[in-house]
Design a protein around this motif. Structure first.
Motif, PDB file in Angstrom:
ATOM      1  N   GLY A 201       0.739  -1.273   0.090  1.00  0.00           N
ATOM      2  CA  GLY A 201       0.072   0.042   0.030  1.00  0.00           C
ATOM      3  C   GLY A 201       0.858   1.179  -0.058  1.00  0.00           C
ATOM      4  O   GLY A 201       0.745   2.327  -0.683  1.00  0.00           O
ATOM      5  N   LEU A 202       1.857   1.290   0.875  1.00  0.00           N
ATOM      6  CA  LEU A 202       2.864   2.544   0.802  1.00  0.00           C
ATOM      7  C   LEU A 202       3.522   2.633  -0.476  1.00  0.00           C
ATOM      8  O   LEU A 202       3.825   3.529  -0.908  1.00  0.00           O
ATOM      9  N   MET A 203       3.977   1.450  -1.104  1.00  0.00           N
ATOM     10  CA  MET A 203       4.533   1.286  -2.337  1.00  0.00           C
ATOM     11  C   MET A 203       3.814   2.242  -3.488  1.00  0.00           C
ATOM     12  O   MET A 203       4.028   3.004  -4.332  1.00  0.00           O
ATOM     13  N   ARG A 204       2.447   1.404  -3.575  1.00  0.00           N
ATOM     14  CA  ARG A 204       1.509   2.243  -4.427  1.00  0.00           C
ATOM     15  C   ARG A 204       1.400   3.812  -4.275  1.00  0.00           C
ATOM     16  O   ARG A 204       1.100   4.579  -5.159  1.00  0.00           O
ATOM     17  N   PHE A 205       1.259   4.224  -3.031  1.00  0.00           N
ATOM     18  CA  PHE A 205       1.089   5.456  -2.742  1.00  0.00           C
ATOM     19  C   PHE A 205       2.503   6.340  -3.151  1.00  0.00           C
ATOM     20  O   PHE A 205       2.179   7.428  -3.729  1.00  0.00           O
ATOM     21  N   TYR A 206       3.515   5.717  -2.762  1.00  0.00           N
ATOM     22  CA  TYR A 206       4.496   6.504  -3.141  1.00  0.00           C
ATOM     23  C   TYR A 206       4.846   6.490  -4.883  1.00  0.00           C
ATOM     24  O   TYR A 206       5.229   7.628  -5.130  1.00  0.00           O
TER      25      TYR A 206
END
Length: 345
Positions: A201-206
């Motif tokens: 999820g953090l990767m997609r947001f980043y």
């Protein structure tokens, strides 16, 4: 695992051999080659996970052992013994971490893409499903070495073989090496699902905030996101880790191993009841307070924070390296056919 583009798969896939005459044979060759590449792709994921997992766990072994001694403080009078911090590191890394991580990633990545492609579902659902599918068998695979490690670093045994023999004698057979497998599942499955969902999820947001071609990320970016997700996960799952340590460190009463007849059987039954997760959790909170569930949090934050960053960096490097090996092997295996296809065109 950073959100990856399909460039890796495209590179492995290469170009199909051109068909001329004998279309059936050429078609069969294409199918065989695709199947083999699929197997090689799973192998790359598994080998990358095994390499990164074993290396990371070996590097952080001493810190993890220190955490274990803190969590089992009541058993050892809160004394930390530095001489035991690295006992069994080679055995645990090679016989426990490598197969467990290898199996997990050999299942996780293919299963995640299968769910995404077949069910067209939200990526979070795919991550959760793949995490559970990989974590359940991987967790059970790692139980024996986890039991042995905790016996070694707590000073309950001197060698890996000695720890194994001790547990087998105390618990009535080889199944004793799987003592506390329920605690492992209770810890590892939520851990994997939460950590990987948060990481992806953090990767997609980043990637949304920093758009780029092919959604590729550098190793340091993957590591930084791994640190953040690892530290949050460390806090959330620490109580489960404490209970897991207490279960693995529990020893049978002497009568369970030396008694005979009804007395010995009764002691063995009592010993089994003493390592039930619920009873250990109740006794822990009752005797030491709820704060004991956060014991070892400092080292665990370091392990899952710094360790997650180290793991994802190592995983990316290992995956690239094993991918190149697989690519060379693929070219060598099909070199003759590719040359024949080129000459016939």
């Amino acid at each position: 695992m950073a959100i990856r583009s399909h460039s890796d798969e495209a590179a492995v896939a290469g170009s199909r051999p051109r068909m001329q005459g004998g279309k059936d044979e050429a078609g069969e060759a294409v199918v065989s080659r695709k199947r083999l590449r699929g197997i090689m792709g799973v192998g790359v994921e598994a080998l990358a996970g095994a390499s990164a997992g074993a290396a990371t766990d070996a590097v952080l072994y001493g810190i993890d052992s220190y955490k274990t001694q803190l969590q089992a403080g009541a058993l050892k009078g809160n004394k930390i013994d530095p001489r035991k911090l690295f006992k069994g590191v080679g055995t645990v890394a090679l016989c426990g971490s490598a197969p467990a991580f290898g199996f997990f990633f050999g299942v996780y990545e293919p299963f995640k893409h299968l769910i995404e492609d077949r069910f067209r579902c939200d990526p979070t659902v795919a991550v959760l499903g793949a995490s559970v599918a990989g974590a359940v068998p991987a967790s059970i695979i790692g139980v024996p070495t986890d039991v042995i490690k905790k016996r070694l670093v707590l000073g309950l045994a001197e060698t890996p073989m000695g720890a194994a023999r001790q547990v087998i004698a105390e618990r009535g057979g080889v199944r004793g090496l799987f003592i506390g497998w329920e605690a492992n599942l209770l810890k590892d499955v939520p851990f994997a699902a939460f950590k990987l969902s948060l990481y992806e999820g953090l990767m997609r947001f980043y990637l949304y905030m920093t758009p780029r071609p092919n959604s590729t990320v550098q190793a340091w970016e993957s590591s930084a996101i791994g640190v953040a997700s690892g530290m949050v996960t460390a806090v959330v799952t620490n109580p489960l880790d404490v209970i897991n340590t207490r279960v693995k460190a529990a020893q049978a009463p002497a009568a369970a191993t030396t008694g005979s007849g009804e007395a010995g059987a009764g002691a063995a039954m009592a010993a089994r009841s003493e390592v039930r997760i619920a009873s250990i959790a109740r006794n822990l909170v009752k005797n030491e307070g709820s704060g004991a569930l956060l014991s070892g949090l400092g080292p665990r934050l370091l392990i899952l924070g710094f360790g997650s960053g180290l793991f994802w960096g190592a995983y990316g490097f290992a995956k690239t390296s094993w991918f190149r090996v697989a690519l060379m092997a693929d070219r060598q295996m099909w070199q003759g056919e590719d040359e024949g296809s080129s000459s016939g065109s």
